[in-house]
Design an enzyme around this catalytic site. Structure first.
Site, short mmCIF file in Angstrom:
data_model
loop_
_atom_site.label_atom_id
_atom_site.label_comp_id
_atom_site.label_asym_id
_atom_site.label_seq_id
_atom_site.Cartn_x
_atom_site.Cartn_y
_atom_site.Cartn_z
N HIS A 136 1.12 -1.44 0.14
CA HIS A 136 -0.09 0.32 -0.30
C HIS A 136 0.84 0.91 0.16
O HIS A 136 0.96 2.27 -0.84
CB HIS A 136 -0.73 0.08 0.82
CG HIS A 136 -1.80 1.29 1.67
ND1 HIS A 136 -3.03 1.38 1.43
CD2 HIS A 136 -1.93 2.15 1.54
CE1 HIS A 136 -3.81 1.96 1.70
NE2 HIS A 136 -2.71 3.14 1.76
N GLU A 137 2.00 1.06 0.83
CA GLU A 137 2.58 2.24 0.93
C GLU A 137 3.21 2.42 -0.44
O GLU A 137 4.02 3.59 -0.08
CB GLU A 137 3.72 2.93 2.52
CG GLU A 137 3.25 2.02 3.68
CD GLU A 137 1.35 3.31 3.57
OE1 GLU A 137 1.82 4.36 3.33
OE2 GLU A 137 0.17 2.67 4.38
O1 GNR Z 1 -3.98 3.54 8.46
C1 GNR Z 1 -4.31 2.54 7.61
N1 GNR Z 1 -5.21 1.53 7.57
C2 GNR Z 1 -4.64 0.24 6.27
C3 GNR Z 1 -5.16 -0.88 6.61
C4 GNR Z 1 -5.38 -1.95 5.22
C5 GNR Z 1 -4.11 -1.43 4.84
C6 GNR Z 1 -4.02 -0.84 4.56
C7 GNR Z 1 -3.57 0.22 5.26
S1 GNR Z 1 -2.92 1.89 5.26
C8 GNR Z 1 -3.67 2.73 5.91
C9 GNR Z 1 -3.06 4.20 6.35
C10 GNR Z 1 -2.69 5.04 5.07
O2 GNR Z 1 -3.25 5.43 3.96
N2 GNR Z 1 -1.40 4.70 4.72
O3 GNR Z 1 -1.01 4.98 3.29
NI NI Z 2 -3.15 5.12 2.01
#
Ligand code: GNR
Ligand code: NI
Length: 172
Positions: A136-137
């Site tokens: 995700h990041e």
């Molecule tokens: O806080 C976050 N929770 C999350 C839950 C499931 C998969 C990815 C995340 S990342 C997110 C914070 C965020 O937006 N990071 O970019």
């Molecule tokens: Ni995010």
């Protein structure tokens, strides 16, 4: 330390590719401290610099994000160098995509390479939630949002809802 303002969809900044950090100086260390504070305040389990309007390749994360016990990690210039398997990340969300959650297909395991706060190279094998956070990041660092991984139908429904919500904010 300063709480940073988190940009939200459809802010075009979220689509920009980020630049690698070449020198880990006081400015970078301050950005990292501010990012961690912002992540815990949100609260979230990860944050990419671009979400705070900083176009640098930096992420902070803490899968056990807990205001009482803060032990966040940072990765500078992170890259996924290996990925295997497939899993459903249930109910994924993003601080930059308000009021929306969806299941996302992700790799089951990833190997991530980057630099730690001292500039030392690190390599991390991750699975489960940590693997999802990395995917995700690191997507954020390339201008990719988790909604880019869902069906066009669901994404378009979210887009409409979000634009409507922003319009009604303007008229209040
Ligand atoms: O806080 C976050 N929770 C999350 C839950 C499931 C998969 C990815 C995340 S990342 C997110 C914070 C965020 O937006 N990071 O970019
Ligand atoms: Ni995010």
């Amino acid at each position: 330390m300063t709480l940073l303002n988190i940009l939200t969809y459809p802010n075009p900044f979220l689509r920009l590719p980020t630049n690698p950090v070449t020198d880990i100086d006081d400015e970078i260390r301050e950005i990292i401290a501010d990012m961690a504070e912002t992540m815990y305040d949100a609260p979230g389990v990860g944050l990419a610099a671009i979400q705070a309007g900083i176009d640098k390749s930096i992420i902070v994360y803490d899968p056990e994000a807990d205001d009482q016990k803060r032990d966040f990690q940072v990765l500078i210039n992170p890259e996924i160098i290996a990925a295997e398997g497939s899993m459903t990340s249930e109910n994924e969300g993003c601080l930059s995509v308000p009021d929306f959650r969806a299941d996302v297909t992700r790799a089951q395991r990833v190997t991530v390479q980057g630099l730690d706060i001292d500039g030392n190279p690190v390599r991390i094998d991750a699975e489960g939630l940590l693997s999802v956070i990395f995917q995700h990041e690191i997507d954020h660092l390339k201008g990719v949002l988790f909604i880019d991984h869902i069906s066009a139908l669901k994404r378009n429904m979210y887009k409409k809802k979000r634009i409507k919500a922003l319009k009604s904010e303007q008229t209040v």
